[in-house]
Motif scaffolding. Structure first.
Motif: not given
Lengths: 643, 80, 96
Positions: B30-34
């Motif tokens: 999720l962090r990489l996506t954000h």
């Protein structure tokens, strides 16, 4: 306001209840803090969030209808927490943080040039169903680099209010300020933005298309400068040059100011002694009060300059580059590129070094950095090293072209630096192992920082140093003065001159009793009670060791007691008559000073920055044990080599 | 089109993100996506630090420095 | 696609960023949307010139129905113009 939210409740600074609370959310580098500063001026209040190493910053914005409390939420790319530190942001917005009321509204600060990424943050904020307003920054830079953005269309597509803010000119700040008064009137999105990340992506693309968004060109100047500054070879060369200039500035600019300060305080102390007399009140004022203030003030020029230069390099965008260049090396220690700045600052003083760890995202990395920072060879060790190395190696000794004293100093610096790296590595693979938060770092375009932001940022750090460390340093200095000056020996010192009288008082003081009491502990290291007395004095700050020894030996120049020390012998015990400052003892002392956490201000700042006594207690314990063991070992080795 | 990991793409190349490694912990994913590493986005490898150090990527109109170990989670397509 | 406010609180318009909009009429009649009208979630679906308009059914709330409505609109748009609702900018087919 609740005590849980504030280390040090200060009603005039803290945010009162009953006021409307606005939370400022945004990514790092989005200009959030600039907006916060413009809204609140110099009235910001900083403390730690309960239980974590995250600094909380809140202030008061004066709006047309009165005042609102503004909270500068730590910069973040995401509202999904990966660590306890990040969880604080979520808990704060949820209102589940003990003592911290839920914000009444959110202002999301978005950088126009990175809107394609940062709209995801807006989507996460809007999904919280709180009144939300979007402030778009960097519009001037966006347009200059060929970007396009239709703000009214963006507002319509998002379904919330959008204000364009250009902090340098203050444009948009007044409109933002006016809107803070009535969040209940803010437009509400008719339909919550998607939570699923794939749908969020689709939503962002669609919103940007509706707002006629054209991404700016990459900043050509930044790319060209980076080709040099991040070059595998030239980048390293420039980096070393920048660091050299950094320390040159700190030491050459701060040193004369510090000398002037000390001379001024010395003059002031003399005036007090002359006018009030040498009695209790006079001694208290001239030695304890002025001496205590002096021991705080002497740090200030260096600390202030350090913060100023860090704020400047950060504002320019160079700190991110330095972190990129240093990350590979720092990774070997279990830390990351961001920890480098803290380690660097600790060369001057561990206090600003520890305060500089705030930019580190991962709390385990941050605490490991805080615990290792006191090992970096700080400037307070310098006078101690100079004195002891002078006793160990006669000046002028050379081994070929190498000056022996310089080599010994260099070895001490290397030992300190390496020990910091090793202890960080050990901490990161034991008590502070693991952590999910990845290391990532935005490389913003080079920007000319605004003087006001740089000054504000360094001023808030200096103010914190004065308030938190200053009080501890001053307090310790006063207590030590009392220990060294009492009980008074007026009858016994009649007829003695000033230097011998104070030496007599010192040798029979409470501190001397303490020194004698701990003598057996340090006996294996070769220290006698007079050296122990010096160590007691150095509890407040390391350089006090030099002047305490000077007072003990009643040298005519207490700042340079080396001549008297060279003659000193053990007074009693099995070694009576032997030279006290023999090579094994001096080496043991030097090694002790490399490792021992003899600095109450560092302990105080550790407590402040980590929010608990646990970490300073651990640091005191492990550094004292290592100092003792290493000093003992160093003495044995020196004994073996020299006999 | 062949799949590879972003950590293995040479400096100067521009590639399209196909997926984030499904094996990756959900929060990291999720962090990489954000941060902008979303399927369909283009990512340019701007420069790499020597000795397997971090690299600078241009993604979503900004420059981001990421370590090799994390860039390895991003699966990208390269033209044959 | 993204939702914007319609003339009243019960109306939401789904904006699709790319022309042409000819496929909107067909999308409005898609099964997924018809189901939501049938079960009362939506009072109606219309194709306007540049967007799809959904009207909320009586005694329903957008917050509660958001995910279902979004999924249905998405399915309807995707069926007519693949990639338009979720694909990257520029991948939208120029003719539906």
């Amino acid at each position: 306001m609740s005590a849980a939210c504030h280390d040090n409740p200060a009603p005039e600074r803290g945010v009162a209840t009953g006021l409307r609370r606005i939370a400022l959310i945004g990514s790092p580098n989005a200009g959030k803090t600039t907006i916060f500063n413009q809204l609140t001026g110099l009235r910001a209040h900083t403390a730690n969030y309960p239980g974590v190493t995250v600094t909380r910053s809140e202030g008061m914005a004066h709006t047309p209808a009165g005042r609102v409390a503004v909270e500068d939420v730590p910069g973040t790319y995401s509202l999904s927490a990966m660590s306890p530190d990040e969880q604080v942001v979520v808990d704060l917005l949820d209102g589940t943080l003990p003592g911290c009321p839920t914000p009444d509204a959110l202002v999301v600060v978005l950088d126009a040039t990175t809107l394609r990424r940062s709209l995801t943050l807006a989507a996460q904020a809007m999904a919280r169903h709180q009144p939300t307003l979007v402030a778009v920054t960097m519009l001037d830079e966006h347009a200059a680099r060929g970007g396009r953005l239709d703000l009214p269309a963006l507002a319509e597509a998002l379904g919330v209010g959008v204000v364009g803010v250009i902090p340098p000119s203050g444009e948009g700040i007044d409109e933002l300020r006016a809107r803070l008064d009535r969040p209940q009137d803010w437009a509400e999105p008719p339909f919550p933005p998607p939570a699923d990340s794939e749908e969020q992506t689709a939503w962002v693309r669609s919103v940007l298309a509706a707002a006629d968004y054209h991404a700016p060109r990459p900043d050509a100047a930044t790319r060209a400068v980076d080709d040099v500054l991040l070059h595998p070879l030239w980048g390293g060369v420039v980096f070393v040059a920048v660091m050299f200039a950094f320390f040159q500035t700190i030491f050459t600019v701060a040193a004369p100011v510090q000398d002037t300060l000390q001379r001024g305080l010395g003059w002031l102390a003399e005036q007090v002694a002359d006018h009030v007399g040498h009695g209790f009140v006079g001694a208290f004022l001239s030695e304890a009060v002025i001496g205590g203030v002096g021991s705080v003030l002497v740090f200030v020029p260096q600390v202030a300059l350090l913060f100023l230069l860090i704020a400047l390099l950060e504002g320019l965008g160079y700190m991110a580059r330095a972190a990129y260049l240093m990350d590979r090396i720092m990774a070997a220690t279990g830390l990351d590129g961001r920890a480098f700045v803290a380690m660097l600052s600790s060369f001057a003083c561990a206090v600003p070094g520890i305060m500089a760890t705030r930019t580190i995202g991962s709390s385990k990395t941050r605490i490991a950095t805080i615990l290792a920072a006191p090992l970096m060879p700080c400037s307070a060790r310098l006078p101690v090293y100079v004195l002891l190395v002078g006793l160990l190696v006669p000046s002028g000794t050379r081994w070929g072209p190498v000056q022996a004293q310089g080599l010994a100093m260099f070895a001490l610096y290397v030992l300190g630096g390496l020990s910091a790296m090793v202890s960080a590595r050990v901490l990161r693979s034991t008590v502070l192992r693991g952590e999910l938060v990845p290391f990532y770092l935005e490389m913003p375009p080079y920007r000319m920082p605004r003087l006001r932001s740089v000054l504000l940022s360094s001023w808030s750090s200096v103010r914190m140093f004065l308030r938190k460390a200053g009080t501890i340093i001053f307090g310790t200095a006063v207590v030590l003065w009392a220990l060294l000056a009492f009980p008074t020996r007026d009858a016994e010192t009649v007829g003695l001159d000033q230097a011998h009288a104070s030496a007599y008082v010192l040798e029979h003081s409470y501190a001397a009793q303490l020194g004698r009491a701990i003598e057996p502990v340090f006996e294996p290291l070769g220290f006698d009670w007079r050296i122990d007395l010096g160590l007691v004095g150095a509890v407040s700050a390391r350089e006090v060791f030099v002047s305490t020894l000077g007072q003990v030996w009643a040298a005519t120049d207490p700042e340079d007691p080396s001549a008297a020390l060279a003659e000193a012998t053990y007074l009693d015990g099995p070694r009576a008559g032997e030279p006290l400052f023999s090579a094994p003892t001096v080496v043991a002392l030097l090694v002790w000073f490399v490792y021992a956490l003899q600095c109450m201000s560092t302990v105080a700042v550790m407590r402040r920055e980590t929010g608990s006594w646990r970490w300073p207690a651990l640091a005191l314990t492990y550094l004292t044990l290592i100092a003792y063991a290493a000093a003992w070992l160093a003495r044995l080795i020196t004994l073996a080599v020299t006999t | 089109m062949a799949m590879t990991r972003l950590a293995d793409v040479r400096s100067g190349a521009v590639v399209r993100i196909e997926a984030i490694d499904p094996e990756v912990a959900p929060l990291l994913r999720l962090r990489l996506t954000h941060l902008g590493f979303r399927p369909g986005e283009q990512v340019a490898v701007v420069r790499r630090a020597p000795f397997s150090g971090p690299a600078v990527y241009r993604i979503c109109d900004y420059d981001l420095c990421l370590r090799q170990e994390h860039a390895a989670h991003v699966i990208v397509g390269v033209e044959q | 696609m993204h939702p914007v406010a319609g003339p009243d609180a019960a109306t939401v318009r789904w904006v699709v960023p790319h022309e042409p909009y000819a496929f909107l009429a067909a999308a409005a009649g898609h099964g997924a949307l018809r189901e939501l009208v049938a079960d009362g979630t939506l009072a109606g679906v219309e194709a306007l010139a540049t967007c799809l308009q959904t009207r909320l059914g009586p005694e329903r709330s957008w917050a509660a129905e958001a995910d279902r409505v979004r999924a249905a609109v998405r399915a309807a748009l995707e069926a007519q113009a693949p990639g338009c609702a979720s694909g990257p900018c520029g991948s939208c087919p120029r003719s539906a």
